[in-house]
Design an enzyme around this catalytic site. Structure first.
Site, PDB file in Angstrom:
ATOM      1  NE  ARG A 112     -13.380  -3.298   6.535  1.00 31.24           N
ATOM      2  CZ  ARG A 112     -12.463  -3.274   5.569  1.00 31.24           C
ATOM      3  NH1 ARG A 112     -12.453  -4.225   4.647  1.00 31.24           N
ATOM      4  NH2 ARG A 112     -11.571  -2.313   5.515  1.00 31.24           N
ATOM      5  NE  ARG A 130      -4.428  -0.195   2.320  1.00 24.35           N
ATOM      6  CZ  ARG A 130      -5.325  -1.178   2.410  1.00 24.35           C
ATOM      7  NH1 ARG A 130      -4.943  -2.441   2.453  1.00 24.35           N
ATOM      8  NH2 ARG A 130      -6.604  -0.893   2.447  1.00 24.35           N
ATOM      9  NE  ARG A 182     -10.852   2.022   4.828  1.00 25.62           N
ATOM     10  CZ  ARG A 182     -11.818   1.140   4.574  1.00 25.62           C
ATOM     11  NH1 ARG A 182     -13.031   1.360   5.013  1.00 25.62           N
ATOM     12  NH2 ARG A 182     -11.549   0.069   3.906  1.00 25.62           N
TER      13      ARG A 182
HETATM   14  P1  AMP Z   1      -8.521  -3.499   3.898  1.00 24.93           P
HETATM   15  O1  AMP Z   1      -9.190  -4.688   4.512  1.00 24.93           O
HETATM   16  O2  AMP Z   1      -7.561  -3.871   2.801  1.00 24.93           O
HETATM   17  O3  AMP Z   1      -9.515  -2.425   3.471  1.00 24.93           O
HETATM   18  O4  AMP Z   1      -7.622  -2.853   5.049  1.00 24.93           O
HETATM   19  C1  AMP Z   1      -8.204  -2.357   6.232  1.00 24.93           C
HETATM   20  C2  AMP Z   1      -7.191  -1.556   7.017  1.00 24.93           C
HETATM   21  O5  AMP Z   1      -6.090  -2.400   7.425  1.00 24.93           O
HETATM   22  C3  AMP Z   1      -6.540  -0.381   6.305  1.00 24.93           C
HETATM   23  O6  AMP Z   1      -7.340   0.801   6.319  1.00 24.93           O
HETATM   24  C4  AMP Z   1      -5.256  -0.224   7.137  1.00 24.93           C
HETATM   25  O7  AMP Z   1      -5.528   0.403   8.388  1.00 24.93           O
HETATM   26  C5  AMP Z   1      -4.866  -1.676   7.430  1.00 24.93           C
HETATM   27  N1  AMP Z   1      -4.005  -2.232   6.355  1.00 24.93           N
HETATM   28  C6  AMP Z   1      -4.332  -3.242   5.496  1.00 24.93           C
HETATM   29  N2  AMP Z   1      -3.317  -3.484   4.663  1.00 24.93           N
HETATM   30  C7  AMP Z   1      -2.333  -2.610   4.970  1.00 24.93           C
HETATM   31  C8  AMP Z   1      -1.041  -2.337   4.452  1.00 24.93           C
HETATM   32  N3  AMP Z   1      -0.538  -3.013   3.416  1.00 24.93           N
HETATM   33  N4  AMP Z   1      -0.309  -1.358   5.039  1.00 24.93           N
HETATM   34  C9  AMP Z   1      -0.779  -0.673   6.085  1.00 24.93           C
HETATM   35  N5  AMP Z   1      -1.987  -0.844   6.613  1.00 24.93           N
HETATM   36  C10 AMP Z   1      -2.778  -1.805   6.070  1.00 24.93           C
END
Ligand code: AMP
Ligand code: ADP
Length: 217
Positions: free
Chosen positions: A160, A88, A171
């Protein structure tokens, strides 16, 4: 096949990842799912990660990178994997490249799911997930067969905490500033392939399969 799914939050990465991982028999690795599992198990990682997830901010790079390296070192990743939500940041992408290079490996394709901004908001606020298996549903666009129950494990599905209006906005900002630069990073490596993420879920999956066909052996 070593694949990365890239795209804004709400693009449909998790939804498509389930199909792709089944179709090509490769493990689906979602850093978001890993963090949410640790938060629900109240592990030290979960306690640290929670404050970032709740605010829609990124968990620090070093923490995230170590988790992914550990996961990619497991046996089931030997013949391929599908990364969803990682990398990310450019720093994470560079760390992933060095890790793979050290093992004589490289990413075969970065599949970018492009979605018009106006669709994202509705997708994220209507999203429901299974806290057990991570399956993603939508109250309108992809409801489960039984109301509020996961099709796969029959658990109650939930909203969520970070899918509220104000966190979604944060986000998207984080995505634009920190993650979007990865598009150029992978363009320069010549591994990116973009598909349109609007339309029916199955239609998007067909597009994904067409794109992935280019690297299927
Ligand atoms: P997601 O399920 O991919 O939408 O991720 C949910 C949250 O997890 C994000 O908003 C971040 O807080 C954290 N997160 C997930 N993947 C990453 C990553 N590669 N680097 C940093 N934070 C992450
Ligand atoms: P991401 O993992 O990229 O954040 P998800 O796969 O969780 O996104 O999808 C976000 C929301 O949009 C979920 O509620 C999902 O059911 C829904 N969704 C995914 N793909 C589509 C689609 N093609 N059309 C309509 N809704 C979709």
């Amino acid at each position: 096949m070593k694949i990365i799914l890239l795209g804004p939050p709400g693009a449909g990465k998790g939804t498509q990842a389930k199909f792709i991982s089944e179709e090509y028999s490769i493990p689906h690795i979602s850093t978001g799912d890993i963090f949410r599992k640790n938060i629900s198990d109240k592990t030290p990682l979960g306690i640290e990660a929670k404050e970032y997830l709740d605010k829609g901010q990124l968990v620090p790079d070093e923490v995230t990178i170590n988790i992914v390296k550990d996961r990619l070192s497991e046996d089931d990743c030997e013949s391929g994997f599908l990364l969803d939500g990682f990398p990310r940041t450019v720093y994470q992408a560079e760390a992933l490249d060095s890790f793979l290079n050290a093992n004589d490996n490289k990413i075969d394709m970065v599949l970018l799911i492009d979605v018009p901004r106006e669709l994202i908001f509705d997708r994220m606020t209507g999203r429901r997930i299974c806290p057990s298996c991570g399956a993603s549903y939508h109250v309108k666009f992809n409801p489960p067969k039984l109301k509020d129950k996961c099709d796969i494990c029959n658990n109650d599905i939930i909203q969520r905490k970070d899918d509220t209006e104000s966190t979604v906005k944060d986000r998207l900002d984080v995505y634009e500033k920190q993650t979007e630069p990865l598009i150029n990073y992978y363009k320069e490596q010549g591994v990116i392939s973009a598909i349109e993420g609007s339309g029916e879920i199955n239609q998007v999956f067909q597009r994904a399969k067409n794109a992935l066909g280019a690297i299927c052996k």
